[in-house]
Design a protein around this motif. Sequence first.
Motif, PDB file in Angstrom:
ATOM      1  N   PHE A   1       0.833  -1.195   0.000  1.00 17.86           N
ATOM      2  CA  PHE A   1       0.000   0.000   0.000  1.00 17.86           C
ATOM      3  C   PHE A   1       0.868   1.246   0.000  1.00 17.86           C
ATOM      4  CE2 PHE A   1      -3.259   2.909   1.817  1.00 17.86           C
ATOM      5  CZ  PHE A   1      -4.259   2.660   0.900  1.00 17.86           C
ATOM      6  N   ASN A   2       0.271   2.397  -0.310  1.00 20.84           N
ATOM      7  CA  ASN A   2       1.012   3.660  -0.227  1.00 20.84           C
ATOM      8  C   ASN A   2       0.055   4.825  -0.020  1.00 20.84           C
ATOM      9  OD1 ASN A   2       0.543   5.212  -2.928  1.00 20.84           O
ATOM     10  ND2 ASN A   2       0.904   3.085  -3.545  1.00 20.84           N
ATOM     11  N   ALA A   3       0.616   5.957   0.336  1.00 20.51           N
ATOM     12  CA  ALA A   3      -0.174   7.115   0.753  1.00 20.51           C
ATOM     13  C   ALA A   3      -0.878   7.820  -0.389  1.00 20.51           C
ATOM     14  CB  ALA A   3       0.723   8.105   1.490  1.00 20.51           C
ATOM     15  N   HIS A   4      -0.650   7.393  -1.630  1.00 21.47           N
ATOM     16  CA  HIS A   4      -1.302   8.055  -2.762  1.00 21.47           C
ATOM     17  C   HIS A   4      -2.748   7.597  -2.971  1.00 21.47           C
ATOM     18  CE1 HIS A   4       2.318  10.035  -4.449  1.00 21.47           C
ATOM     19  NE2 HIS A   4       2.937   9.033  -3.868  1.00 21.47           N
ATOM     20  N   ILE A   5      -3.214   6.666  -2.146  1.00 26.55           N
ATOM     21  CA  ILE A   5      -4.571   6.138  -2.314  1.00 26.55           C
ATOM     22  C   ILE A   5      -5.555   6.820  -1.382  1.00 26.55           C
ATOM     23  CG2 ILE A   5      -5.963   4.041  -2.440  1.00 26.55           C
ATOM     24  CD1 ILE A   5      -3.549   4.183  -4.370  1.00 26.55           C
ATOM     25  N   GLY A   6      -5.183   7.006  -0.132  1.00 27.12           N
ATOM     26  CA  GLY A   6      -6.066   7.645   0.833  1.00 27.12           C
ATOM     27  C   GLY A   6      -5.846   7.095   2.222  1.00 27.12           C
TER      28      GLY A   6
ATOM     29  N   LEU B   1     -10.667   5.446   2.983  1.00 26.61           N
ATOM     30  CA  LEU B   1     -11.221   6.642   2.351  1.00 26.61           C
ATOM     31  C   LEU B   1     -10.399   6.919   1.098  1.00 26.61           C
ATOM     32  CD1 LEU B   1     -11.717   8.923   5.492  1.00 26.61           C
ATOM     33  CD2 LEU B   1     -13.327   7.310   4.483  1.00 26.61           C
ATOM     34  N   LYS B   2     -10.918   6.492  -0.031  1.00 29.08           N
ATOM     35  CA  LYS B   2     -10.189   6.693  -1.285  1.00 29.08           C
ATOM     36  C   LYS B   2     -10.352   8.138  -1.749  1.00 29.08           C
ATOM     37  CE  LYS B   2     -11.743   5.398  -5.345  1.00 29.08           C
ATOM     38  NZ  LYS B   2     -12.092   4.699  -6.603  1.00 29.08           N
ATOM     39  N   ILE B   3      -9.222   8.809  -1.933  1.00 31.26           N
ATOM     40  CA  ILE B   3      -9.232  10.184  -2.437  1.00 31.26           C
ATOM     41  C   ILE B   3      -8.898  10.130  -3.916  1.00 31.26           C
ATOM     42  CG2 ILE B   3      -8.238  12.484  -2.221  1.00 31.26           C
ATOM     43  CD1 ILE B   3      -7.457  11.786   0.635  1.00 31.26           C
TER      44      ILE B   3
ATOM     45  N   ARG C   1       1.250   2.114 -14.794  1.00 30.51           N
ATOM     46  CA  ARG C   1       0.886   2.851 -13.584  1.00 30.51           C
ATOM     47  C   ARG C   1      -0.633   2.984 -13.530  1.00 30.51           C
ATOM     48  NH1 ARG C   1       5.102   5.169 -16.111  1.00 30.51           N
ATOM     49  NH2 ARG C   1       3.804   6.761 -17.090  1.00 30.51           N
ATOM     50  N   PRO C   2      -1.271   2.331 -12.556  1.00 35.00           N
ATOM     51  CA  PRO C   2      -2.736   2.293 -12.537  1.00 35.00           C
ATOM     52  C   PRO C   2      -3.336   3.587 -12.014  1.00 35.00           C
ATOM     53  CG  PRO C   2      -1.875   1.211 -10.598  1.00 35.00           C
ATOM     54  CD  PRO C   2      -0.675   1.583 -11.442  1.00 35.00           C
ATOM     55  N   ASN C   3      -4.628   3.784 -12.313  1.00 37.70           N
ATOM     56  CA  ASN C   3      -5.355   4.805 -11.580  1.00 37.70           C
ATOM     57  C   ASN C   3      -5.750   4.215 -10.222  1.00 37.70           C
ATOM     58  OD1 ASN C   3      -7.765   3.259 -11.895  1.00 37.70           O
ATOM     59  ND2 ASN C   3      -8.170   4.249 -13.865  1.00 37.70           N
ATOM     60  N   ARG C   4      -6.357   5.009  -9.376  1.00 37.86           N
ATOM     61  CA  ARG C   4      -6.630   4.539  -8.013  1.00 37.86           C
ATOM     62  C   ARG C   4      -7.680   3.435  -7.969  1.00 37.86           C
ATOM     63  NH1 ARG C   4      -4.427   9.266  -8.205  1.00 37.86           N
ATOM     64  NH2 ARG C   4      -3.054   9.981  -6.533  1.00 37.86           N
ATOM     65  N   THR C   5      -8.648   3.479  -8.863  1.00 37.77           N
ATOM     66  CA  THR C   5      -9.659   2.422  -8.906  1.00 37.77           C
ATOM     67  C   THR C   5      -9.034   1.093  -9.299  1.00 37.77           C
ATOM     68  OG1 THR C   5     -11.434   3.985  -9.438  1.00 37.77           O
ATOM     69  CG2 THR C   5     -11.805   1.674 -10.012  1.00 37.77           C
TER      70      THR C   5
ATOM     71  N   LEU D   1     -14.612   3.819   0.816  1.00 36.26           N
ATOM     72  CA  LEU D   1     -15.506   4.970   0.735  1.00 36.26           C
ATOM     73  C   LEU D   1     -14.871   6.012  -0.172  1.00 36.26           C
ATOM     74  CD1 LEU D   1     -18.048   6.469   1.689  1.00 36.26           C
ATOM     75  CD2 LEU D   1     -16.718   7.326   3.638  1.00 36.26           C
ATOM     76  N   PRO D   2     -15.363   6.149  -1.413  1.00 40.18           N
ATOM     77  CA  PRO D   2     -14.788   7.152  -2.319  1.00 40.18           C
ATOM     78  C   PRO D   2     -15.073   8.570  -1.814  1.00 40.18           C
ATOM     79  CG  PRO D   2     -16.090   5.511  -3.516  1.00 40.18           C
ATOM     80  CD  PRO D   2     -16.415   5.354  -2.067  1.00 40.18           C
ATOM     81  N   THR D   3     -14.060   9.408  -1.810  1.00 39.62           N
ATOM     82  CA  THR D   3     -14.231  10.806  -1.428  1.00 39.62           C
ATOM     83  C   THR D   3     -13.557  11.673  -2.494  1.00 39.62           C
ATOM     84  OG1 THR D   3     -12.228  10.735  -0.064  1.00 39.62           O
ATOM     85  CG2 THR D   3     -14.311  10.317   1.046  1.00 39.62           C
ATOM     86  N   PRO D   4     -14.233  12.683  -3.002  1.00 38.11           N
ATOM     87  CA  PRO D   4     -13.660  13.488  -4.094  1.00 38.11           C
ATOM     88  C   PRO D   4     -12.522  14.374  -3.611  1.00 38.11           C
ATOM     89  CG  PRO D   4     -15.755  14.411  -3.378  1.00 38.11           C
ATOM     90  CD  PRO D   4     -15.596  13.116  -2.632  1.00 38.11           C
ATOM     91  N   LEU D   5     -11.575  14.586  -4.484  1.00 38.46           N
ATOM     92  CA  LEU D   5     -10.433  15.420  -4.151  1.00 38.46           C
ATOM     93  C   LEU D   5     -10.862  16.832  -3.819  1.00 38.46           C
ATOM     94  CD1 LEU D   5      -7.394  15.915  -3.920  1.00 38.46           C
ATOM     95  CD2 LEU D   5      -7.322  16.224  -6.413  1.00 38.46           C
ATOM     96  N   TRP D   6     -11.885  17.353  -4.508  1.00 38.81           N
ATOM     97  CA  TRP D   6     -12.295  18.731  -4.256  1.00 38.81           C
ATOM     98  C   TRP D   6     -12.746  18.931  -2.802  1.00 38.81           C
ATOM     99  CZ3 TRP D   6     -17.111  19.636  -2.366  1.00 38.81           C
ATOM    100  CH2 TRP D   6     -18.125  18.707  -2.637  1.00 38.81           C
ATOM    101  N   LEU D   7     -13.333  17.909  -2.191  1.00 39.95           N
ATOM    102  CA  LEU D   7     -13.778  18.019  -0.814  1.00 39.95           C
ATOM    103  C   LEU D   7     -12.579  18.144   0.137  1.00 39.95           C
ATOM    104  CD1 LEU D   7     -16.223  17.949   1.102  1.00 39.95           C
ATOM    105  CD2 LEU D   7     -15.963  15.461   1.206  1.00 39.95           C
ATOM    106  N   TRP D   8     -11.530  17.367  -0.117  1.00 40.92           N
ATOM    107  CA  TRP D   8     -10.325  17.457   0.700  1.00 40.92           C
ATOM    108  C   TRP D   8      -9.611  18.776   0.474  1.00 40.92           C
ATOM    109  CZ3 TRP D   8      -8.749  13.989   4.389  1.00 40.92           C
ATOM    110  CH2 TRP D   8      -9.467  12.789   4.443  1.00 40.92           C
ATOM    111  N   ARG D   9      -9.632  19.260  -0.761  1.00 39.59           N
ATOM    112  CA  ARG D   9      -9.013  20.554  -1.028  1.00 39.59           C
ATOM    113  C   ARG D   9      -9.731  21.667  -0.266  1.00 39.59           C
ATOM    114  NH1 ARG D   9      -7.974  19.929  -7.585  1.00 39.59           N
ATOM    115  NH2 ARG D   9      -5.730  19.395  -7.437  1.00 39.59           N
ATOM    116  N   MET D  10     -11.062  21.565  -0.197  1.00 41.78           N
ATOM    117  CA  MET D  10     -11.817  22.568   0.544  1.00 41.78           C
ATOM    118  C   MET D  10     -11.469  22.517   2.029  1.00 41.78           C
ATOM    119  SD  MET D  10     -15.960  23.037   0.804  1.00 41.78           S
ATOM    120  CE  MET D  10     -16.056  23.301  -0.977  1.00 41.78           C
ATOM    121  N   ALA D  11     -11.380  21.297   2.574  1.00 41.90           N
ATOM    122  CA  ALA D  11     -11.030  21.150   3.984  1.00 41.90           C
ATOM    123  C   ALA D  11      -9.629  21.699   4.250  1.00 41.90           C
ATOM    124  CB  ALA D  11     -11.118  19.687   4.391  1.00 41.90           C
TER     125      ALA D  11
END
Length: 325
Positions: free
Chosen positions: A179-184, A192-194, A232-236, A252-262
Amino acid sequence: MSAAALAITGATGFIGRHCVEQARAEGTTLRLFVRDMAKVPTAWQTDKTVEIIAMDLTNTGDGLANALDGIRTVIHCAATLSGDQDRDTVAASVAVIDAVIAAQVPHVVLAGSLSVYDVSGVPKGGALEESTPVNTDGRDTYAQAKLTQETLFHDGASFYGYALSVLRLGAVWGPDHLFNAHIGPAVGSTLLKIDGGGEVPLCRVELAAQALIKAAHEHTGVGTLNILDDDRPNRTDFLTAFRACGWPKQVLPTPLWLWRMAAFITPDKPTMPGLLRRAVLEARHRPVTYSNTMMHNRLGPVTMLPFAAAMQAAIEQQEQQATPP
């Protein structure tokens, strides 16, 4: 000391031990630097082409320089991912540079990191390449230490003339490091998949080892190269293959825009969790692609596997290692 063509620091680490096996398979004589002899495989200890030196790189005096006598290339893998960066990454690098200069070692290969890049200027869907600027302001201590490490080795090469090859490895993965931190982030059995698009910048540990050993053979240096898998795969797609290991139970898929807002509305301070710091969030999840063209041009053929097949093989190997004989 016996004659050796190649020295490897951090030889019992995840990347280091794969470098050792790659070099042994090629018949290269080795001088290995380890901190704990208890972690050294028996096969290395009985191999007459391998010399093992137990040494704390940050506390050697002249011992490290003496131990590098006659070495043509040092592969520097010693570092820490989450430990004391000042000691195990930066101070260890200073000690190695000083010893390389004193012993007049002509070539150093640094196991660097893709984390040193400033992704903020790469447009959505754009490619991160060797020409992308580096900057770790606002980033985690690992990225900052890896950039400091690079700078130190470049300064040493500029002043003292040793050839330097910097291999910026992607997210290195393999059995026990899938695993790695690029997934979430994870909360228990839930991930929580970002996901805002883009690729996961993977580098199989076997590829990392091949590339480092190939670079070591180029005694005039290969410059700075990004080392990445071709597939190199995408996150899905990453999670589709990864979940064969039995985790996570839920995604649990979470959109990047939501994390950017936070991240935008919370204080951008080192005390905040990484994903609520803007530079950290962008480095891990900005929707970009990655180029390994220069790797192929400079190093030549390397062994590659399709991602899904490589992940399945790594999971099976991990399960075999966990099963008592």
